[in-house]
Design a protein around this motif. Structure first.
Motif, PDB file in Angstrom:
ATOM      1  N   VAL A   1       0.833  -1.200   0.000  1.00 21.26           N
ATOM      2  CA  VAL A   1       0.000   0.000   0.000  1.00 21.26           C
ATOM      3  C   VAL A   1       0.875   1.260   0.000  1.00 21.26           C
ATOM      4  CG1 VAL A   1      -2.046  -1.010   1.062  1.00 21.26           C
ATOM      5  CG2 VAL A   1      -0.247  -0.144   2.517  1.00 21.26           C
TER       6      VAL A   1
ATOM      7  N   GLN B   1       2.198   4.925   0.827  1.00 21.47           N
ATOM      8  CA  GLN B   1       2.213   5.813   1.994  1.00 21.47           C
ATOM      9  C   GLN B   1       2.512   7.226   1.512  1.00 21.47           C
ATOM     10  OE1 GLN B   1       1.865   4.085   5.230  1.00 21.47           O
ATOM     11  NE2 GLN B   1       1.344   2.568   3.694  1.00 21.47           N
TER      12      GLN B   1
ATOM     13  N   GLN C   1       4.903   4.162   9.966  1.00 26.26           N
ATOM     14  CA  GLN C   1       5.063   5.504   9.407  1.00 26.26           C
ATOM     15  C   GLN C   1       5.867   6.396  10.359  1.00 26.26           C
ATOM     16  OE1 GLN C   1       2.018   4.045   9.780  1.00 26.26           O
ATOM     17  NE2 GLN C   1       1.286   3.692   7.697  1.00 26.26           N
TER      18      GLN C   1
ATOM     19  N   THR D   1      -1.149   5.525   5.163  1.00 28.40           N
ATOM     20  CA  THR D   1      -1.562   4.894   3.920  1.00 28.40           C
ATOM     21  C   THR D   1      -2.503   5.866   3.201  1.00 28.40           C
ATOM     22  OG1 THR D   1      -1.380   2.732   4.940  1.00 28.40           O
ATOM     23  CG2 THR D   1      -2.753   2.891   2.984  1.00 28.40           C
TER      24      THR D   1
ATOM     25  N   GLU E   1      -6.172   5.184   3.575  1.00 28.85           N
ATOM     26  CA  GLU E   1      -6.702   5.413   4.921  1.00 28.85           C
ATOM     27  C   GLU E   1      -7.002   6.887   5.149  1.00 28.85           C
ATOM     28  OE1 GLU E   1      -5.897   4.062   9.455  1.00 28.85           O
ATOM     29  OE2 GLU E   1      -4.115   4.500   8.264  1.00 28.85           O
TER      30      GLU E   1
ATOM     31  N   THR F   1       3.614   9.492  -3.387  1.00 29.27           N
ATOM     32  CA  THR F   1       3.940   8.298  -2.607  1.00 29.27           C
ATOM     33  C   THR F   1       5.386   8.404  -2.140  1.00 29.27           C
ATOM     34  OG1 THR F   1       2.361   6.929  -3.801  1.00 29.27           O
ATOM     35  CG2 THR F   1       4.175   5.782  -2.711  1.00 29.27           C
TER      36      THR F   1
ATOM     37  N   VAL G   1       1.902  -4.767   3.588  1.00 25.66           N
ATOM     38  CA  VAL G   1       1.100  -4.924   4.800  1.00 25.66           C
ATOM     39  C   VAL G   1       0.826  -6.413   4.990  1.00 25.66           C
ATOM     40  CG1 VAL G   1      -1.014  -4.228   5.969  1.00 25.66           C
ATOM     41  CG2 VAL G   1       0.128  -2.648   4.441  1.00 25.66           C
TER      42      VAL G   1
END
Length: 195
Positions: free
Chosen positions: A60, A62, A92, A128, A131, A150, A156
């Motif tokens: 995914v 970030q 993160q 993410t 999210e 990104t 994950v």
């Protein structure tokens, strides 16, 4: 994540019930409760010995989320912000600390960070990408957030307690591999993420 994991568990004849906890509490409970599973969880050197790593679920992206009308943030501009929100003890947080960030504000949950960004309590939120968007939609502010480039793609994982004697780890990993091969993982992911 949960839909993908549920598909893998159903494929091996297991039912699943999810419990939602603040991140640090979820980590603690998974590490202390025999047979417990946790997802999403990013694998890191600090976490390696604390879990049974069952299978990667998906990679995914970030990125930094900022309010619409504010500049998008990357690593360089993010270091110059007054406050960047992260989930406490999340991958993160460690990534940004390793990249020289001293302006981090740790929170217990993603909902707390979304509200903090929406109210101006923090200038950006590193998480993410999906999210960030989903949490802003959940608080009714979906159009008020923008996602920067990104900065890393984090695999994950589905992880478990070190004692997995009652859980068919190899069967779960095999079922996940089949979901990946059949395109089911990407199909499920794309129902949430356009493009």
């Amino acid at each position: 994540m949960l839909d993908i994991v549920k598909e893998a568990l159903l494929a091996i004849g297991r039912d699943v019930q999810f419990t939602f906890l603040p991140f640090a509490e979820a980590v603690q409970r998974t590490q202390s409760q025999r047979g417990a599973l946790m997802t999403p969880l990013a694998r890191s050197p600090q976490r390696e010995a604390g879990f049974t790593w069952i299978t990667k679920v998906i990679d995914v992206p970030q990125a930094m989320g900022t309010l619409a009308g504010k500049p998008m943030a990357d690593l360089d501009s993010g270091r110059r912000l007054a406050r960047v929100g992260v989930v406490r003890a999340g991958v993160q947080e460690s990534f940004l600390r390793d990249n020289g960030f001293t302006n981090l504000v740790p929170f217990g949950t993603a909902v707390e960070i979304a509200k903090a960004l929406a109210s101006g309590e923090v200038d950006a939120w590193y998480a993410t990408s999906t999210e960030i968007v989903l949490q802003f939609e959940a608080i009714g502010r979906g159009k008020d957030v923008r996602i920067g480039p990104t900065l890393q793609a984090a695999p994950v994982w589905l992880a478990g307690n070190k004692d997995m004697a009652t859980i068919p780890v190899a069967k779960i990993a095999s079922a996940m591999a089949e979901l990946e091969r059949s395109g089911t993982v990407q199909r499920i992911y794309r129902t949430y993420v356009s493009g």
